[in-house]
Design an enzyme around this catalytic site. Structure first.
Site, PDB file in Angstrom:
ATOM      1  N   CYS A   1       0.857  -1.189   0.000  1.00 37.20           N
ATOM      2  CA  CYS A   1       0.000   0.000   0.000  1.00 37.20           C
ATOM      3  C   CYS A   1       0.890   1.235   0.000  1.00 37.20           C
ATOM      4  O   CYS A   1       1.896   1.280   0.715  1.00 37.20           O
ATOM      5  CB  CYS A   1      -0.894  -0.004   1.241  1.00 37.20           C
ATOM      6  SG  CYS A   1      -2.033   1.391   1.328  1.00 37.20           S
TER       7      CYS A   1
ATOM      8  N   HIS B   1      -9.150  -3.294  -3.147  1.00 33.18           N
ATOM      9  CA  HIS B   1      -8.146  -2.619  -2.324  1.00 33.18           C
ATOM     10  C   HIS B   1      -8.464  -1.123  -2.251  1.00 33.18           C
ATOM     11  O   HIS B   1      -8.415  -0.523  -1.175  1.00 33.18           O
ATOM     12  CB  HIS B   1      -6.740  -2.825  -2.917  1.00 33.18           C
ATOM     13  CG  HIS B   1      -5.643  -2.160  -2.124  1.00 33.18           C
ATOM     14  ND1 HIS B   1      -4.685  -2.855  -1.427  1.00 33.18           N
ATOM     15  CD2 HIS B   1      -5.378  -0.836  -1.917  1.00 33.18           C
ATOM     16  CE1 HIS B   1      -3.875  -1.983  -0.813  1.00 33.18           C
ATOM     17  NE2 HIS B   1      -4.267  -0.748  -1.109  1.00 33.18           N
ATOM     18  N   GLU B   2      -8.827  -0.532  -3.408  1.00 34.54           N
ATOM     19  CA  GLU B   2      -9.099   0.919  -3.427  1.00 34.54           C
ATOM     20  C   GLU B   2     -10.414   1.265  -2.740  1.00 34.54           C
ATOM     21  O   GLU B   2     -10.491   2.226  -1.970  1.00 34.54           O
ATOM     22  CB  GLU B   2      -9.116   1.438  -4.869  1.00 34.54           C
ATOM     23  CG  GLU B   2      -7.793   1.276  -5.617  1.00 34.54           C
ATOM     24  CD  GLU B   2      -6.587   1.727  -4.808  1.00 34.54           C
ATOM     25  OE1 GLU B   2      -5.532   1.092  -4.936  1.00 34.54           O
ATOM     26  OE2 GLU B   2      -6.696   2.672  -4.007  1.00 34.54           O
TER      27      GLU B   2
ATOM     28  N   HIS C   1     -10.216   1.495   0.924  1.00 34.12           N
ATOM     29  CA  HIS C   1      -9.679   2.760   1.442  1.00 34.12           C
ATOM     30  C   HIS C   1     -10.808   3.763   1.708  1.00 34.12           C
ATOM     31  O   HIS C   1     -10.707   4.592   2.602  1.00 34.12           O
ATOM     32  CB  HIS C   1      -8.681   3.396   0.473  1.00 34.12           C
ATOM     33  CG  HIS C   1      -7.271   2.875   0.602  1.00 34.12           C
ATOM     34  ND1 HIS C   1      -6.583   2.838   1.791  1.00 34.12           N
ATOM     35  CD2 HIS C   1      -6.433   2.362  -0.326  1.00 34.12           C
ATOM     36  CE1 HIS C   1      -5.376   2.321   1.592  1.00 34.12           C
ATOM     37  NE2 HIS C   1      -5.264   2.021   0.320  1.00 34.12           N
TER      38      HIS C   1
HETATM   39  O1  LIG Z   1      -2.021   1.923  -1.831  1.00 30.63           O
HETATM   40  C1  LIG Z   1      -2.764   1.788  -2.811  1.00 30.63           C
HETATM   41  O2  LIG Z   1      -3.987   1.865  -2.732  1.00 30.63           O
HETATM   42  C2  LIG Z   1      -2.139   1.391  -4.107  1.00 30.63           C
HETATM   43  C3  LIG Z   1      -1.720  -0.027  -4.070  1.00 30.63           C
HETATM   44  C4  LIG Z   1      -2.867  -0.810  -4.657  1.00 30.63           C
HETATM   45  C5  LIG Z   1      -2.788  -2.299  -4.628  1.00 30.63           C
HETATM   46  C6  LIG Z   1      -1.907  -2.997  -3.822  1.00 30.63           C
HETATM   47  C7  LIG Z   1      -1.887  -4.395  -3.846  1.00 30.63           C
HETATM   48  C8  LIG Z   1      -2.764  -5.094  -4.657  1.00 30.63           C
HETATM   49  C9  LIG Z   1      -3.643  -4.399  -5.450  1.00 30.63           C
HETATM   50  C10 LIG Z   1      -3.655  -3.017  -5.430  1.00 30.63           C
HETATM   51  C11 LIG Z   1      -0.387  -0.038  -4.797  1.00 30.63           C
HETATM   52  O3  LIG Z   1      -0.584  -0.295  -6.124  1.00 30.63           O
HETATM   53  S1  LIG Z   1       0.795  -1.017  -4.002  1.00 30.63           S
HETATM   54  C12 LIG Z   1       2.094  -1.190  -5.072  1.00 30.63           C
HETATM   55  C13 LIG Z   1       1.831  -2.091  -6.241  1.00 30.63           C
HETATM   56  C14 LIG Z   1       2.396  -1.771  -7.441  1.00 30.63           C
HETATM   57  C15 LIG Z   1       2.187  -2.585  -8.546  1.00 30.63           C
HETATM   58  C16 LIG Z   1       1.433  -3.746  -8.427  1.00 30.63           C
HETATM   59  C17 LIG Z   1       0.852  -4.071  -7.214  1.00 30.63           C
HETATM   60  C18 LIG Z   1       1.062  -3.239  -6.107  1.00 30.63           C
HETATM   61 NI    NI Z   2      -3.534   1.099  -0.429  1.00 30.65          NI
END
Ligand SMILES: O=C(O)C[C@@H](Cc1ccccc1)[C@H](O)SCc1ccccc1
Ligand code: NI
Length: 183
Positions: free
Chosen positions: A110, A153-154, A157
């Site tokens: 995250c 995931h989003e 949040h």
């Molecule tokens: O913090 C966030 O919401 C963005 C996350 C979203 C996410 C994490 C894990 C699995 C699905 C979505 C970031 O993308 S974490 C970094 C990342 C980069 C590329 C691929 C997966 C995760």
């Molecule tokens: Ni996140």
């Protein structure tokens, strides 16, 4: 442009708060914010820009990660089959989901969490999401596997839920029944 200094980290109240719906039609400000969030994600995936501005790669971002109490998310990624997803969405809502679950064998990270947290994050394998897009249209997305995981995931949040809230505390690598790995 948004950079990592705009992203709040664990401990900031907006990450554990249920965000408010935004007014529809979208205000100019909310449209601009969605555009900035989408651009941040694209920039974070551009090696040169990411290096220049110290951006951590991401595939999604939610307004509470900017300390903003708004139900806005942006995603930009390709799934395992090369299908592209690039959206700025307002008031996204999961209107149906599978019983079957799915998880990423590599776990999740995250942008608001500056530490590695091991463990499987069980999520629905398929979700249907209804939202307002940047053109103000109501759209319905049927998502599965990796795309379903990113959107959950989003949307988490927006409900003050962090990925590690889903990890089994007794056994972080516990795989619930009906859960399939998304390679
Ligand atoms: O913090 C966030 O919401 C963005 C996350 C979203 C996410 C994490 C894990 C699995 C699905 C979505 C970031 O993308 S974490 C970094 C990342 C980069 C590329 C691929 C997966 C995760
Ligand atoms: Ni996140």
């Amino acid at each position: 442009m948004l950079t990592m200094k705009d992203i709040v980290r664990e401990g900031h109240p907006s990450l554990t708060t249920i965000a408010d719906e935004v007014t529809i039609p979208l205000t100019k400000e909310d449209k601009q914010l969605l555009g900035d969030m989408l651009q941040f994600i694209k920039n974070s995936q551009d090696e040169e820009i990411a290096q220049k501005y110290g951006l951590r790669a991401g595939v999604g971002l939610a307004a509470p990660q900017l300390g903003l109490n708004k139900r806005l998310i942006a995603v930009h990624f390709e799934d395992g089959r090369g299908k592209k997803y690039s959206y700025g969405l307002a008031n996204p809502k999961i209107i149906s989901h599978s019983v079957e679950k799915a998880y990423l064998p590599s776990g999740e990270g995250c942008l608001s969490v500056d530490r590695n947290i091991e463990g499987y994050v069980p999520r629905y394998a398929r979700v249907t999401v209804k939202a307002i897009n940047m053109d103000g249209e109501v759209i319905k997305l049927r998502l599965k596997d990796y795309a379903a995981i990113v959107f959950q995931h989003e949307i988490d949040h927006l409900n003050g839920i962090m990925f590690y809230d889903h990890i089994n505390q007794q056994n972080p690598f516990f795989i619930p029944e009906y859960a399939k790995p998304i390679e």
